[in-house]
Design an enzyme around this catalytic site. Structure first.
Site, PDB file in Angstrom:
ATOM      1  N   SER A  44     -10.971  -0.116   2.858  1.00 15.43           N
ATOM      2  CA  SER A  44     -10.249  -0.299   4.129  1.00 15.43           C
ATOM      3  C   SER A  44      -9.683   1.032   4.613  1.00 15.43           C
ATOM      4  O   SER A  44      -8.956   1.694   3.877  1.00 15.43           O
ATOM      5  CB  SER A  44      -9.103  -1.298   3.957  1.00 15.43           C
ATOM      6  OG  SER A  44      -9.632  -2.540   3.582  1.00 15.43           O
TER       7      SER A  44
ATOM      8  N   GLU B  60      -5.048   3.989   5.735  1.00 20.18           N
ATOM      9  CA  GLU B  60      -4.838   3.807   4.301  1.00 20.18           C
ATOM     10  C   GLU B  60      -5.442   5.000   3.543  1.00 20.18           C
ATOM     11  O   GLU B  60      -4.967   5.390   2.497  1.00 20.18           O
ATOM     12  CB  GLU B  60      -5.563   2.507   3.901  1.00 20.18           C
ATOM     13  CG  GLU B  60      -5.033   1.864   2.652  1.00 20.18           C
ATOM     14  CD  GLU B  60      -5.684   0.509   2.397  1.00 20.18           C
ATOM     15  OE1 GLU B  60      -5.514  -0.424   3.207  1.00 20.18           O
ATOM     16  OE2 GLU B  60      -6.360   0.390   1.377  1.00 20.18           O
TER      17      GLU B  60
ATOM     18  N   ARG C 178       0.816  -1.224   0.000  1.00 12.70           N
ATOM     19  CA  ARG C 178       0.000   0.000   0.000  1.00 12.70           C
ATOM     20  C   ARG C 178       0.851   1.276   0.000  1.00 12.70           C
ATOM     21  O   ARG C 178       0.443   2.313   0.519  1.00 12.70           O
ATOM     22  CB  ARG C 178      -0.952   0.034   1.207  1.00 12.70           C
ATOM     23  CG  ARG C 178      -1.972  -1.041   1.236  1.00 12.70           C
ATOM     24  CD  ARG C 178      -2.920  -1.005   0.050  1.00 12.70           C
ATOM     25  NE  ARG C 178      -3.772  -2.167   0.074  1.00 12.70           N
ATOM     26  CZ  ARG C 178      -3.437  -3.352  -0.445  1.00 12.70           C
ATOM     27  NH1 ARG C 178      -2.293  -3.507  -1.080  1.00 12.70           N
ATOM     28  NH2 ARG C 178      -4.256  -4.370  -0.359  1.00 12.70           N
TER      29      ARG C 178
HETATM   30  C1  LIG Z   1     -15.644   0.066  -1.561  1.00 14.79           C
HETATM   31  C2  LIG Z   1     -14.165   0.244  -1.713  1.00 14.79           C
HETATM   32  C3  LIG Z   1     -13.341  -0.861  -1.839  1.00 14.79           C
HETATM   33  C4  LIG Z   1     -11.958  -0.704  -1.995  1.00 14.79           C
HETATM   34  N1  LIG Z   1     -11.188  -1.822  -2.114  1.00 14.79           N
HETATM   35  C5  LIG Z   1      -9.847  -1.691  -2.262  1.00 14.79           C
HETATM   36  C6  LIG Z   1      -9.020  -2.845  -2.379  1.00 14.79           C
HETATM   37  O1  LIG Z   1      -9.488  -3.982  -2.402  1.00 14.79           O
HETATM   38  N2  LIG Z   1      -7.689  -2.668  -2.494  1.00 14.79           N
HETATM   39  C7  LIG Z   1      -7.114  -1.428  -2.520  1.00 14.79           C
HETATM   40  O2  LIG Z   1      -5.891  -1.341  -2.623  1.00 14.79           O
HETATM   41  N3  LIG Z   1      -7.878  -0.307  -2.403  1.00 14.79           N
HETATM   42  C8  LIG Z   1      -9.218  -0.408  -2.283  1.00 14.79           C
HETATM   43  N4  LIG Z   1      -9.996   0.715  -2.150  1.00 14.79           N
HETATM   44  C9  LIG Z   1      -9.360   2.054  -2.111  1.00 14.79           C
HETATM   45  C10 LIG Z   1      -9.368   2.817  -3.466  1.00 14.79           C
HETATM   46  O3  LIG Z   1     -10.309   2.274  -4.351  1.00 14.79           O
HETATM   47  C11 LIG Z   1      -7.998   2.814  -4.125  1.00 14.79           C
HETATM   48  O4  LIG Z   1      -7.057   3.407  -3.283  1.00 14.79           O
HETATM   49  C12 LIG Z   1      -7.993   3.579  -5.471  1.00 14.79           C
HETATM   50  O5  LIG Z   1      -6.832   3.282  -6.181  1.00 14.79           O
HETATM   51  C13 LIG Z   1      -8.093   5.086  -5.301  1.00 14.79           C
HETATM   52  O6  LIG Z   1      -8.133   5.644  -6.603  1.00 14.79           O
HETATM   53  P1  LIG Z   1      -8.918   6.981  -6.881  1.00 14.79           P
HETATM   54  O7  LIG Z   1      -8.779   7.299  -8.320  1.00 14.79           O
HETATM   55  O8  LIG Z   1     -10.300   6.896  -6.353  1.00 14.79           O
HETATM   56  O9  LIG Z   1      -8.045   7.995  -6.016  1.00 14.79           O
HETATM   57  P2  LIG Z   1      -8.570   9.206  -5.090  1.00 14.79           P
HETATM   58  O10 LIG Z   1      -9.351   8.676  -3.967  1.00 14.79           O
HETATM   59  O11 LIG Z   1      -9.200  10.245  -5.934  1.00 14.79           O
HETATM   60  O12 LIG Z   1      -7.173   9.744  -4.547  1.00 14.79           O
HETATM   61  C14 LIG Z   1      -6.430   8.992  -3.624  1.00 14.79           C
HETATM   62  C15 LIG Z   1      -5.020   9.591  -3.534  1.00 14.79           C
HETATM   63  O13 LIG Z   1      -4.337   9.395  -4.771  1.00 14.79           O
HETATM   64  C16 LIG Z   1      -3.974  10.647  -5.341  1.00 14.79           C
HETATM   65  N5  LIG Z   1      -4.197  10.552  -6.786  1.00 14.79           N
HETATM   66  C17 LIG Z   1      -5.308  10.112  -7.423  1.00 14.79           C
HETATM   67  N6  LIG Z   1      -5.142  10.172  -8.748  1.00 14.79           N
HETATM   68  C18 LIG Z   1      -3.889  10.656  -8.953  1.00 14.79           C
HETATM   69  C19 LIG Z   1      -3.122  10.969 -10.114  1.00 14.79           C
HETATM   70  N7  LIG Z   1      -3.598  10.827 -11.348  1.00 14.79           N
HETATM   71  N8  LIG Z   1      -1.864  11.459  -9.948  1.00 14.79           N
HETATM   72  C20 LIG Z   1      -1.353  11.637  -8.706  1.00 14.79           C
HETATM   73  N9  LIG Z   1      -2.030  11.372  -7.574  1.00 14.79           N
HETATM   74  C21 LIG Z   1      -3.289  10.889  -7.702  1.00 14.79           C
HETATM   75  C22 LIG Z   1      -4.887  11.682  -4.686  1.00 14.79           C
HETATM   76  O14 LIG Z   1      -4.289  12.968  -4.673  1.00 14.79           O
HETATM   77  C23 LIG Z   1      -5.051  11.093  -3.293  1.00 14.79           C
HETATM   78  O15 LIG Z   1      -3.942  11.433  -2.489  1.00 14.79           O
HETATM   79  C24 LIG Z   1     -11.386   0.592  -2.011  1.00 14.79           C
HETATM   80  C25 LIG Z   1     -12.236   1.719  -1.899  1.00 14.79           C
HETATM   81  C26 LIG Z   1     -13.611   1.542  -1.763  1.00 14.79           C
HETATM   82  C27 LIG Z   1     -14.494   2.752  -1.669  1.00 14.79           C
END
Ligand SMILES: Cc1cc2nc3c(=O)[nH]c(=O)nc-3n(C[C@H](O)[C@H](O)[C@H](O)COP(=O)(O)OP(=O)(O)OC[C@H]3O[C@@H](n4cnc5c(N)ncnc54)[C@H](O)[C@@H]3O)c2cc1C
Length: 356
Positions: free
Chosen positions: A242, A351, A166
Site C-alpha cells: 500500500s 505509507e 502505521r
Molecule cells: C507486496 C507487499 C505487501 C505489503 N503488505 C503489507 C501489509 O499488509 N501491511 C503492512 O503493514 N505493510 C505491508 N507492506 C509494506 C512492508 O512490507 C512493511 O512496511 C515492512 O515492514 C517493511 O520492512 P522492510 O524490512 O522491507 O523495511 P525497508 O523497506 O527496508 O525499510 C522501511 C523503513 O524502515 C526502516 N528500517 C528498516 N529496517 C530497520 C531497522 N532494522 N532499524 C531501523 N529502521 C529500519 C528503513 O530505514 C525505512 O525507513 C507490503 C509491502 C509489499 C511489497
C-alpha cells in the site's frame, strides 16, 4: 571488526519496487556489533547513512543515495517460555514471513494474520505493520536498538514505541535515530485464531473449526489474489504494498463527502467510524475512510499511465509495470493525491518511505 564496505552499489534489486540508482557506500551487517561501526564509518566519510531491511517499503531515487546504506542482516534468535507465553527474540535481519511461519507451525497465537507481509523483523515495528485485524504492536514485548547518537544499546518497551496506525517512534519523532537490531515478541500458546477481518470471515464458514495454519493459508490466498505476495512461486508486482494510509477525517467532513456520493456508494463498506473516548462532549468524532474507495471513484480500478499504475486487485498499491523510473512513480502518485484532494478535500498520506 572488518567492515566490508562496497562502493557504487546498485540498490534497485534490493527493493521490491526494483527502482533506484546506486549507493555511494554499502555495507551488510551480519551481526549487531558491526552496526555502530558502520555509522562511525559514515561519519568519518562525512556522509549520511540510511538503514535498509527488506526494501519492501522503500522507493529509491534514480540518482541513488549519496551516503552509506546499512543493510541489516543479523539473524541471531532466541526463545524462552514463561507459563503460557513464549518469548521469541529475533535478529532484525530475519525475514518476517519466516518468523510468522515458524510461530504458526509451533502453534503460537497472535501473528497468523500477518502472514505473507514482505520485509524483515527489524522493519516490522517501524511502521507497525498490520493486516487482517492484527498488527505487530499486539505482540511486541521489546525493541532492541542501537542509538546512533552515542552507540549505546537501548531497549524500548511496547509503550515506549508509541505505536498507532502505521506509526511508531521509529518513523516519526525519532526517525533515523535508532537502528533496530532485534525484537522480542510475546506469543501465546493458547487462544483462538484471529478471524475478525471481513475478507477472512467471508473465507471461512461460520463456526468452522479453524487452526492457525488455516488462517495462514487463507491470508496467503487472499494476498495472492490481490498480487500482494512477494514469495517465491507467486506472481510478483513491483511495488511497496500500500502506497497510502487510510485517511481519518472529521465526522463533518465525512458528511460532506456522503452528500455528493450516489446511494449505492453510500451503502458500501468503505468507512469506519472511530471511537474517540478522549473527546469532550460535543467534540467532532472521526471517521476512517478507505483510500482505495476514493481512488477507485476518481480513476477506476487498475488505472495506468505509461509504465506506472494501480495493482488490478489492490488499488492502494502503485506498481512499476515496466522499468519505470522514480520520477514516473512520483508523478503518478502526485496525480492520484491531487485528484483525490480536488474531489474530496482529503489528503492522502504516503505509507512508503522515499529515499533521495
Ligand atoms: C507486496 C507487499 C505487501 C505489503 N503488505 C503489507 C501489509 O499488509 N501491511 C503492512 O503493514 N505493510 C505491508 N507492506 C509494506 C512492508 O512490507 C512493511 O512496511 C515492512 O515492514 C517493511 O520492512 P522492510 O524490512 O522491507 O523495511 P525497508 O523497506 O527496508 O525499510 C522501511 C523503513 O524502515 C526502516 N528500517 C528498516 N529496517 C530497520 C531497522 N532494522 N532499524 C531501523 N529502521 C529500519 C528503513 O530505514 C525505512 O525507513 C507490503 C509491502 C509489499 C511489497
Amino acid at each position: 571488526m572488518n567492515l566490508n564496505i562496497l562502493e557504487n552499489y546498485p540498490l534497485s534489486e534490493l527493493t521490491t519496487f526494483n527502482i533506484g540508482g546506486p549507493a555511494r557506500f554499502y555495507v551488510k551487517t551480519e551481526d549487531s556489533g558491526s552496526v555502530y561501526e558502520s555509522v562511525e564509518f559514515a561519519r568519518r566519510q562525512g556522509v549520511p547513512f540510511y538503514v535498509l531491511g527488506g526494501g519492501s517499503n522503500l522507493l529509491v531515487s534514480d540518482r541513488g543515495y549519496d551516503g552509506l546504506i546499512i543493510h541489516i542482516a543479523n539473524t541471531e534468535s532466541d526463545t524462552s517460555t514463561d507459563g503460557e507465553t513464549v518469548y521469541k527474540t529475533c535478529g532484525a535481519g530475519v525475514v518476517w514471513d519466516r518468523f510468522v511461519s515458524e510461530c504458526v507451525s509451533e502453534n503460537l497465537f497472535g501473528v497468523e494474520c500477518l502472514s505473507g507481509i514482505p520485509g524483515t523483523v527489524g522493519g516490522s515495528p517501524v511502521q507497525n505493520i498490520g493486516a487482517y485485524g492484527q498488527s505487530v504492536e499486539g505482540l511486541i514485548d521489546e525493541v532492541i536498538a542501537v542509538d546512533t547518537a552515542d552507540g549505546n544499546i537501548v531497549r524500548f518497551s511496547n509503550a515506549q514505541c508509541k505505536f498507532s496506525y502505521r506509526k511508531s517512534l521509529f518513523n516519526s519523532e525519532a526517525f533515523g535515530r535508532y537502528i533496530i537490531t532485534s525484537v522480542r515478541f510475546a506469543l501465546e500458546r493458547a487462544g483462538k485464531p484471529s478471524v475478525k477481518y471481513h475478507d477472512l470471515e467471508t473465507y471461512f464458514q461460520k463456526d468452522a473449526d479453524i487452526t492457525l495454519q488455516d488462517v495462514r493459508t487463507a491470508v496467503l490466498k487472499i494476498r495472492e489474489h490481490k498480487g500482494m505476495l512477494q514469495l517465491e512461486g507467486y506472481r510478483r508486482f513491483k511495488c511497496a504494498g500500500s502506497f497510502y494510509k487510510n485517511p481519518v477525517i472529521s465526522a463533518g467532513h465525512f458528511d460532506e463527502i456522503m452528500g455528493v456520493l450516489d446511494g449505492a456508494a453510500q451503502n458500501r463498506n468503505w468507512y469506519w467510524p472511530q471511537s474517540n473516548p478522549g473527546a469532550d462532549s460535543g467534540a467532532d468524532s472521526e471517521v476512517k475512510l478507505s483510500a482505495a474507495f476514493l481512488i477507485d471513484n476518481c480513476f477506476g480500478k487498475g488505472f495506468r499511465k505509461g509504465r506506472v499504475g494501480l495493482a488490478p486487485n489492490h488499488t492502494l498499491a502503485i506498481v512499476n509495470y515496466d522499468d519505470a523510473t522514480f520520477t514516473e512513480v512520483i508523478d503518478f502518485a502526485k496525480l492520484i493525491e491531487d485528484t483525490v484532494y480536488e474531489r474530496y478535500k482529503v489528503t492522502l498520506d504516503r505509507e512508503v518511505q522515499i529515499l533521495q
